[in-house]
Enzyme design. Structure first.
Site, PDB file in Angstrom:
ATOM      1  N   CYS A   1       0.839  -1.205   0.000  1.00 29.36           N
ATOM      2  CA  CYS A   1       0.000   0.000   0.000  1.00 29.36           C
ATOM      3  C   CYS A   1       0.873   1.253   0.000  1.00 29.36           C
ATOM      4  CB  CYS A   1      -0.909  -0.029   1.222  1.00 29.36           C
ATOM      5  SG  CYS A   1      -1.841   1.472   1.511  1.00 29.36           S
TER       6      CYS A   1
ATOM      7  N   CYS B   1      -0.056   3.829   2.650  1.00 31.29           N
ATOM      8  CA  CYS B   1       0.385   3.410   3.988  1.00 31.29           C
ATOM      9  C   CYS B   1       1.842   3.800   4.215  1.00 31.29           C
ATOM     10  CB  CYS B   1       0.255   1.900   4.153  1.00 31.29           C
ATOM     11  SG  CYS B   1      -1.407   1.267   3.943  1.00 31.29           S
TER      12      CYS B   1
END
Length: 191
Positions: free
Chosen positions: A111, A114
């Protein structure tokens, strides 16, 4: 907030104005300004500083003067990783014991948001250190039972846990500064 490092010679000259010496200064001097304490420094623990004539004048040890200008709060606090159910239980037990909320950032290694958000959360962690502890869980490295316990389906998900229970969450699919503001509001409402 980090304070930029100042040239210690300039700091010393501003704090301890004296007439410059003729010729080279003694060892440790700064361009004709002697770096000597007045005897009130580390040994006596005394330091006085007063605003006079448009700038600070003081007596004492340079280290004591510098300490007055630097805040000892960290710029960022590294988040600790939770790698299993037992660790999660221990984190929640300690938060309940000390009555401090816990922020858990649920992330995935694939991600991008993230990865981008993590250093910003670590800076936010410094603002609330040590009242609020920040942790992260990589959903690819833990059991699905732990992911189900967090009731996480999207990444990044930032949750606030207090007294061993889930209280609130922010799903960080938008701009990082908005996510940080939402997390800040979540902490203030639930602390």
């Amino acid at each position: 907030m980090a304070i930029p490092t100042l040239n210690t010679c300039v700091l010393y000259r501003d704090l301890f104005p004296r007439e410059p010496q003729n010729g080279p200064s003694s060892a440790g001097g700064c361009g004709g300004w002697p770096l000597q304490s007045s005897g009130f420094g580390a040994a006596g623990g005394k330091f006085s500083l007063a605003w006079r004539g448009g700038f600070w004048r003081g007596r004492g040890d340079l280290r004591a003067a510098a300490a007055a200008f630097w805040i000892s709060k960290p710029a960022s606090v590294e988040m600790e990783e939770i790698t299993g159910m037992e660790e999660m239980d221990e984190v929640l037990r300690r938060s309940t014991e000390h009555s401090h909320p816990v922020i858990i950032d649920w992330v995935a290694s694939w991600c991008r948001k993230c990865i981008y958000l993590k250093p910003k959360l670590e800076k936010l962690a410094a603002e609330y250190h040590p009242r609020v502890k920040f942790y992260f869980v990589d959903v690819n490295k833990v059991s699905q039972a732990l992911v189900k316990r967090g009731n996480v389906s999207k990444m990044p998900t930032i949750q606030l846990w207090k007294d061993g229970e889930w209280k609130a969450e922010v799903i960080g699919g938008h701009k990082a500064w908005l996510v940080i503001e939402e997390v800040r509001e979540m902490i203030q409402k639930n602390s």
